[in-house]
Motif scaffolding. Structure first.
Motif, PDB file in Angstrom:
ATOM      1  N   ASP A 213       0.837  -1.197   0.000  1.00  0.00           N
ATOM      2  CA  ASP A 213       0.000   0.000   0.000  1.00  0.00           C
ATOM      3  C   ASP A 213       0.876   1.252   0.000  1.00  0.00           C
ATOM      4  O   ASP A 213       1.934   1.272   0.646  1.00  0.00           O
ATOM      5  N   PRO A 214       0.463   2.291  -0.705  1.00  0.00           N
ATOM      6  CA  PRO A 214       1.281   3.517  -0.751  1.00  0.00           C
ATOM      7  C   PRO A 214       1.259   4.250   0.586  1.00  0.00           C
ATOM      8  O   PRO A 214       0.244   4.277   1.278  1.00  0.00           O
ATOM      9  N   VAL A 215       2.391   4.823   0.925  1.00  0.00           N
ATOM     10  CA  VAL A 215       2.501   5.640   2.126  1.00  0.00           C
ATOM     11  C   VAL A 215       2.366   7.102   1.715  1.00  0.00           C
ATOM     12  O   VAL A 215       2.971   7.525   0.729  1.00  0.00           O
ATOM     13  N   PRO A 216       1.560   7.893   2.428  1.00  0.00           N
ATOM     14  CA  PRO A 216       1.415   9.313   2.065  1.00  0.00           C
ATOM     15  C   PRO A 216       2.764  10.005   1.911  1.00  0.00           C
ATOM     16  O   PRO A 216       3.697   9.762   2.670  1.00  0.00           O
ATOM     17  N   GLU A 217       2.839  10.871   0.889  1.00  0.00           N
ATOM     18  CA  GLU A 217       4.100  11.548   0.585  1.00  0.00           C
ATOM     19  C   GLU A 217       4.629  12.319   1.794  1.00  0.00           C
ATOM     20  O   GLU A 217       5.825  12.324   2.075  1.00  0.00           O
ATOM     21  N   ARG A 218       3.726  12.972   2.529  1.00  0.00           N
ATOM     22  CA  ARG A 218       4.152  13.756   3.694  1.00  0.00           C
ATOM     23  C   ARG A 218       4.793  12.858   4.741  1.00  0.00           C
ATOM     24  O   ARG A 218       5.806  13.221   5.354  1.00  0.00           O
ATOM     25  N   VAL A 219       4.239  11.658   4.946  1.00  0.00           N
ATOM     26  CA  VAL A 219       4.805  10.714   5.912  1.00  0.00           C
ATOM     27  C   VAL A 219       6.172  10.252   5.449  1.00  0.00           C
ATOM     28  O   VAL A 219       7.120  10.145   6.238  1.00  0.00           O
ATOM     29  N   GLN A 220       6.304   9.969   4.137  1.00  0.00           N
ATOM     30  CA  GLN A 220       7.598   9.547   3.598  1.00  0.00           C
ATOM     31  C   GLN A 220       8.666  10.605   3.858  1.00  0.00           C
ATOM     32  O   GLN A 220       9.784  10.294   4.280  1.00  0.00           O
ATOM     33  N   GLN A 221       8.330  11.854   3.604  1.00  0.00           N
ATOM     34  CA  GLN A 221       9.299  12.931   3.778  1.00  0.00           C
ATOM     35  C   GLN A 221       9.722  13.079   5.233  1.00  0.00           C
ATOM     36  O   GLN A 221      10.920  13.240   5.527  1.00  0.00           O
ATOM     37  N   GLN A 222       8.772  13.025   6.138  1.00  0.00           N
ATOM     38  CA  GLN A 222       9.096  13.188   7.550  1.00  0.00           C
ATOM     39  C   GLN A 222       9.850  11.986   8.104  1.00  0.00           C
ATOM     40  O   GLN A 222      10.715  12.128   8.971  1.00  0.00           O
ATOM     41  N   MET A 223       9.509  10.785   7.611  1.00  0.00           N
ATOM     42  CA  MET A 223      10.268   9.596   8.015  1.00  0.00           C
ATOM     43  C   MET A 223      11.716   9.719   7.556  1.00  0.00           C
ATOM     44  O   MET A 223      12.650   9.416   8.302  1.00  0.00           O
ATOM     45  N   ALA A 224      11.904  10.165   6.320  1.00  0.00           N
ATOM     46  CA  ALA A 224      13.260  10.330   5.788  1.00  0.00           C
ATOM     47  C   ALA A 224      14.047  11.335   6.614  1.00  0.00           C
ATOM     48  O   ALA A 224      15.217  11.115   6.951  1.00  0.00           O
ATOM     49  N   ALA A 225      13.399  12.463   6.946  1.00  0.00           N
ATOM     50  CA  ALA A 225      14.080  13.489   7.734  1.00  0.00           C
ATOM     51  C   ALA A 225      14.414  12.978   9.131  1.00  0.00           C
ATOM     52  O   ALA A 225      15.494  13.252   9.660  1.00  0.00           O
ATOM     53  N   ALA A 226      13.493  12.227   9.736  1.00  0.00           N
ATOM     54  CA  ALA A 226      13.724  11.706  11.086  1.00  0.00           C
ATOM     55  C   ALA A 226      14.857  10.690  11.101  1.00  0.00           C
ATOM     56  O   ALA A 226      15.688  10.681  12.016  1.00  0.00           O
ATOM     57  N   VAL A 227      14.893   9.825  10.092  1.00  0.00           N
ATOM     58  CA  VAL A 227      15.972   8.837  10.003  1.00  0.00           C
ATOM     59  C   VAL A 227      17.319   9.535   9.826  1.00  0.00           C
ATOM     60  O   VAL A 227      18.315   9.179  10.468  1.00  0.00           O
ATOM     61  N   ALA A 228      17.349  10.540   8.953  1.00  0.00           N
ATOM     62  CA  ALA A 228      18.602  11.273   8.720  1.00  0.00           C
ATOM     63  C   ALA A 228      19.087  11.951   9.995  1.00  0.00           C
ATOM     64  O   ALA A 228      20.282  11.954  10.303  1.00  0.00           O
ATOM     65  N   LYS A 229      18.154  12.515  10.769  1.00  0.00           N
ATOM     66  CA  LYS A 229      18.538  13.195  12.000  1.00  0.00           C
ATOM     67  C   LYS A 229      19.080  12.215  13.026  1.00  0.00           C
ATOM     68  O   LYS A 229      20.074  12.496  13.715  1.00  0.00           O
ATOM     69  N   VAL A 230      18.443  11.044  13.130  1.00  0.00           N
ATOM     70  CA  VAL A 230      18.912  10.031  14.078  1.00  0.00           C
ATOM     71  C   VAL A 230      20.316   9.568  13.707  1.00  0.00           C
ATOM     72  O   VAL A 230      21.189   9.405  14.569  1.00  0.00           O
ATOM     73  N   ARG A 231      20.555   9.360  12.420  1.00  0.00           N
ATOM     74  CA  ARG A 231      21.877   8.893  11.985  1.00  0.00           C
ATOM     75  C   ARG A 231      22.935   9.968  12.186  1.00  0.00           C
ATOM     76  O   ARG A 231      24.079   9.669  12.535  1.00  0.00           O
ATOM     77  N   GLU A 232      22.554  11.207  11.971  1.00  0.00           N
ATOM     78  CA  GLU A 232      23.502  12.295  12.196  1.00  0.00           C
ATOM     79  C   GLU A 232      23.872  12.388  13.667  1.00  0.00           C
ATOM     80  O   GLU A 232      25.026  12.610  14.030  1.00  0.00           O
ATOM     81  N   THR A 233      22.869  12.216  14.539  1.00  0.00           N
ATOM     82  CA  THR A 233      23.118  12.261  15.979  1.00  0.00           C
ATOM     83  C   THR A 233      24.004  11.112  16.415  1.00  0.00           C
ATOM     84  O   THR A 233      24.886  11.263  17.263  1.00  0.00           O
TER      85      THR A 233
END
Length: 249
Positions: A213-233
């Motif tokens: 099932d498709p994931v809403p674009e807004r959720v995809q973007q925020q998930m990507a940003a959250a993952v990037a922030k966790v990895r940066e930390t």
């Protein structure tokens, strides 16, 4: 020769608890105690429990919390607040939230726990953190303990219904992005807050993605940003998973 058996005792260092990154300042004024909280309310904040209980004991009718200085709050911090509330109920007292940060407000909304920290005397719970609510001059009203307990039971039942889906979603995030359980939880909370989506709804979206099932674009973007922030930390540039595309198609 074999090493002495007592050398195995060094493994007990694995039991060390997380550091406490939060502080509290308490002032007992009249019948109630005003407690100002700052820092990060996570699992490490459990170290403040005995201090909060002591403040509660010194008060006549309960504790008023100022959470405006809490920059981060997860389920560990929420459990600390709920434990304090239950202890107050057992003593015939109340715990109210007079001010809160955006992070705390979001978590209270997502978990449905907001109304647990409101009484007739606590005024408008939606007041901004920088402007704590004025103290009420009215005398505290008797506590309807039965109603309070029924409300808490309803909240816990709702949490029990939604928790399995959230746990599955956390596993999906761990497997997809190669994150630890703690980092996966951080990603879910961050994405939930930034998309203004209840946690169990976000979990359902992620579970649906596993089945195509498709994931809403807004959720995809925020998930990507959250993952990037966790990895940066985490600061682990050698991690091969850091180059994985953070997108759920």
């Amino acid at each position: 020769m074999p090493e002495p058996a007592h050398s195995a005792q060094r493994l007990t260092t694995l039991d060390a608890r997380p550091s406490c990154l939060a502080t509290i300042e308490a002032v007992v004024a009249g019948e109630r105690a005003d407690v100002t909280c700052r820092g990060e309310f996570d699992i490490g904040a459990q170290a403040l429990q005995s201090e909060l209980y002591a403040v509660l004991d010194r008060s006549a009718t309960g504790v008023d919390l100022d959470l405006g200085g809490v920059g981060f709050c997860d389920c560990g911090g929420l459990n600390l607040l709920l434990d304090l509330r239950r202890e107050a109920l057992a003593q015939g007292k109340t715990v109210t939230v007079q001010a809160y940060s955006r992070a705390v407000g979001r978590l209270l909304d997502l978990t449905g726990a907001r109304e647990l920290f409101v009484t007739e005397d606590s005024g408008n719970f939606d007041a901004p953190a920088a402007e704590p609510l004025a103290d009420s001059e009215e005398q505290p009203q008797p506590i309807d303990v039965d109603q309070e307990l029924r409300l808490e039971v309803d909240q816990l039942r709702r949490a029990m219904r939604t928790r399995p889906a959230i746990d599955v979603a956390r596993g999906i995030v761990m497997a997809t992005f190669g994150l630890s359980a703690e980092d996966a939880w951080t990603v879910l909370v961050t994405a939930s807050q930034n998309t203004n989506t209840k946690m169990h709804h976000l979990a359902e979206d992620l579970m649906g993605a596993v089945h195509g099932d498709p994931v809403p674009e807004r959720v995809q973007q925020q998930m990507a940003a959250a993952v990037a922030k966790v990895r940066e930390t985490a600061a682990t540039p050698s991690d091969d998973g850091a180059q994985r595309e953070a997108r759920l198609d």
